[in-house]
Write a protein that holds these residues in place. Structure first.
Motif, PDB file in Angstrom:
ATOM      1  N   THR A 128       0.861  -1.196   0.000  1.00  0.00           N
ATOM      2  CA  THR A 128       0.000   0.000   0.000  1.00  0.00           C
ATOM      3  C   THR A 128       0.889   1.235   0.000  1.00  0.00           C
ATOM      4  O   THR A 128       1.991   1.215   0.561  1.00  0.00           O
ATOM      5  N   PRO A 129       0.444   2.328  -0.600  1.00  0.00           N
ATOM      6  CA  PRO A 129       1.223   3.570  -0.547  1.00  0.00           C
ATOM      7  C   PRO A 129       1.412   4.014   0.896  1.00  0.00           C
ATOM      8  O   PRO A 129       0.495   3.917   1.706  1.00  0.00           O
ATOM      9  N   PRO A 130       2.587   4.513   1.255  1.00  0.00           N
ATOM     10  CA  PRO A 130       2.839   4.918   2.645  1.00  0.00           C
ATOM     11  C   PRO A 130       2.111   6.200   3.006  1.00  0.00           C
ATOM     12  O   PRO A 130       1.714   6.975   2.130  1.00  0.00           O
ATOM     13  N   ALA A 131       1.947   6.416   4.289  1.00  0.00           N
ATOM     14  CA  ALA A 131       1.304   7.634   4.769  1.00  0.00           C
ATOM     15  C   ALA A 131       2.107   8.853   4.338  1.00  0.00           C
ATOM     16  O   ALA A 131       3.336   8.850   4.389  1.00  0.00           O
ATOM     17  N   ALA A 132       1.392   9.886   3.897  1.00  0.00           N
ATOM     18  CA  ALA A 132       2.000  11.149   3.457  1.00  0.00           C
ATOM     19  C   ALA A 132       2.993  10.951   2.330  1.00  0.00           C
ATOM     20  O   ALA A 132       3.884  11.773   2.127  1.00  0.00           O
ATOM     21  N   ALA A 133       2.858   9.844   1.595  1.00  0.00           N
ATOM     22  CA  ALA A 133       3.715   9.553   0.429  1.00  0.00           C
ATOM     23  C   ALA A 133       5.200   9.549   0.793  1.00  0.00           C
ATOM     24  O   ALA A 133       6.040   9.947  -0.018  1.00  0.00           O
ATOM     25  N   LYS A 134       5.533   9.089   1.989  1.00  0.00           N
ATOM     26  CA  LYS A 134       6.932   9.034   2.416  1.00  0.00           C
ATOM     27  C   LYS A 134       7.539   7.676   2.046  1.00  0.00           C
ATOM     28  O   LYS A 134       7.603   6.759   2.857  1.00  0.00           O
ATOM     29  N   TYR A 135       7.950   7.580   0.807  1.00  0.00           N
ATOM     30  CA  TYR A 135       8.550   6.345   0.300  1.00  0.00           C
ATOM     31  C   TYR A 135      10.011   6.256   0.728  1.00  0.00           C
ATOM     32  O   TYR A 135      10.690   7.270   0.934  1.00  0.00           O
ATOM     33  N   ARG A 136      10.501   5.018   0.791  1.00  0.00           N
ATOM     34  CA  ARG A 136      11.923   4.782   0.991  1.00  0.00           C
ATOM     35  C   ARG A 136      12.568   4.490  -0.363  1.00  0.00           C
ATOM     36  O   ARG A 136      11.892   4.147  -1.320  1.00  0.00           O
ATOM     37  N   ALA A 137      13.876   4.636  -0.408  1.00  0.00           N
ATOM     38  CA  ALA A 137      14.597   4.367  -1.651  1.00  0.00           C
ATOM     39  C   ALA A 137      14.331   2.934  -2.111  1.00  0.00           C
ATOM     40  O   ALA A 137      14.246   2.012  -1.291  1.00  0.00           O
ATOM     41  N   ARG A 138      14.136   2.778  -3.432  1.00  0.00           N
ATOM     42  CA  ARG A 138      13.959   1.487  -4.094  1.00  0.00           C
ATOM     43  C   ARG A 138      12.560   0.901  -3.926  1.00  0.00           C
ATOM     44  O   ARG A 138      12.307  -0.218  -4.362  1.00  0.00           O
TER      45      ARG A 138
END
Length: 281
Positions: free
Chosen positions: A161-171
Motif C-alpha cells: 500500500t502507498p505509505p502515509a504522506a507519500a513518504k517512500y523509501r529508496a527502491r
C-alpha cells in the motif's frame, strides 16, 4: 458457441447461508485494508441500507490460528462491514465457495475481482493492480511470482500500500502494472537489467514514467549502444531533483509523452561511450 471448449468446474458449486456479519473474517495477507474512500462507502451503505441493493458477500470456510473454523470474506468486505455496523441488520445471506486453504482463497479473490461479470463501478470500491498482484502472489500465480522475483533480484521492493504522506523509501515502488508489462515485453532477465539501473539510483519511489523511460533508453537502438548502464544510473542520481521538472518543460515544448522527455533529459546527461577511430591504410 460451437468453437468453445466448456470448462468442467474444478470445485463444488457454492452454497448459500445466513450468517451474523460480525462473525466474518478478512485475511489481510491478500485483502486490502479499508481505505478512506472505503470508509466513506461503508458509511453511505449503512445510512442507505436496503435489501434491494444488497449483494451477498462471497466467503469461504477457513481455520484460524486457534484451530477454529471461521468464514473469510473473499469479495464484498465493505458490504459485510456495513451490515455488521448497522444495528437493524442481524443476519445476512452469503455465498460460500469451495476454497479450503489460503492459496485457494487468494486465487478466488483474484478471480472475483477480475471477472467480466462485475457490478457497476459506482457501486463498488475498485481493486487496484497492486492489490490484485499481492493476492496473486499469495495464490501462487506463476506470472505474479516471476514479477516479484525480478523485483527482488533487481533490489526493488514492491510495497502493498502507498505509505502515509507519500513518504517512500529508496527502491520502493507501487508501479506493479508497469513492471508486469516490462517483464512481458523484455523477459525476466531484460526487465531485471532495466530495473537495476533505476534501483541503483535510489529513487523513492520508482515510478511508472521512470520505468518506461529507462526501458526506452536500455532497449532502443538509437540510445542503448551509446552508454554503459552504470553511467546512466549516475546521470539519474545526479539529476534526481531536477530531471522531472526539466522533462515536463521539454514534453510540453516538443509535444512528447512525459516518459520520452524524461528519457531524453537523462540521456543528454549520461556519459557517452567513445566511438572507436577507424584507421584507413
Amino acid at each position: 458457441m460451437t468453437d468453445l471448449s466448456p470448462n468442467a468446474p474444478p470445485t463444488g458449486e457454492p452454497i448459500c447461508e445466513r450468517v451474523d456479519p460480525t462473525t466474518l473474517y478478512v485475511d489481510h495477507s491478500y485483502q486490502r485494508q479499508v481505505s478512506e474512500r472505503g470508509r466513506k462507502q461503508i458509511r453511505k451503505v449503512v445510512e442507505q441500507f436496503c435489501w434491494t441493493k444488497f449483494k451477498p458477500p462471497i466467503c469461504a470456510y477457513a481455520v484460524d490460528e486457534n484451530g477454529a473454523t471461521v468464514l473469510k470474506v473473499l469479495d464484498g468486505q465493505h458490504t459485510a462491514i456495513a451490515a455488521a455496523s448497522n444495528p437493524h441488520v442481524g443476519m445476512i445471506p452469503v455465498m460460500i465457495v469451495d476454497a479450503p486453504d489460503n492459496r485457494a482463497q487468494a486465487a478466488a479473490f483474484v478471480g472475483q475481482n477480475t471477472s467480466a461479470l462485475r457490478r457497476p463501478k459506482h457501486q463498488r470500491v475498485g481493486i487496484t493492480p497492486l492489490q490484485l498482484h499481492q493476492a496473486a502472489v499469495v495464490s501462487g500465480d506463476e506470472d505474479a511470482m516471476t514479477v516479484e522475483l525480478v523485483c527482488s533480484r533487481a533490489g526493488i521492493k514492491v510495497i502493498t500500500t502507498p505509505p502515509a504522506a507519500a513518504k517512500y523509501r529508496a527502491r520502493e515502488t507501487i508501479a506493479i502494472a508497469t513492471i508486469s508489462g516490462l517483464v512481458n515485453r523484455q523477459t525476466a532477465i531484460g526487465a531485471r537489467r532495466i530495473l537495476e539501473v533505476l534501483a541503483n539510483a535510489d529513487f523513492a519511489p520508482i515510478t511508472s514514467p521512470q520505468i518506461r523511460a529507462a526501458e526506452l533508453l536500455m532497449t532502443h537502438k538509437e540510445f542503448n549502444q551509446r552508454f554503459d548502464p552504470e553511467d546512466l544510473t549516475k546521470a539519474m542520481a545526479n539529476l534526481y531533483l531536477t530531471a522531472e521538472e526539466d522533462a515536463k518543460v521539454y514534453a510540453h515544448a516538443h509535444k512528447l509523452p512525459f516518459f520520452k522527455a524524461l528519457a531524453i533529459v537523462w540521456f543528454r546527461s549520461t556519459k557517452k561511450r567513445r566511438t572507436p577511430i577507424r584507421l584507413v591504410a
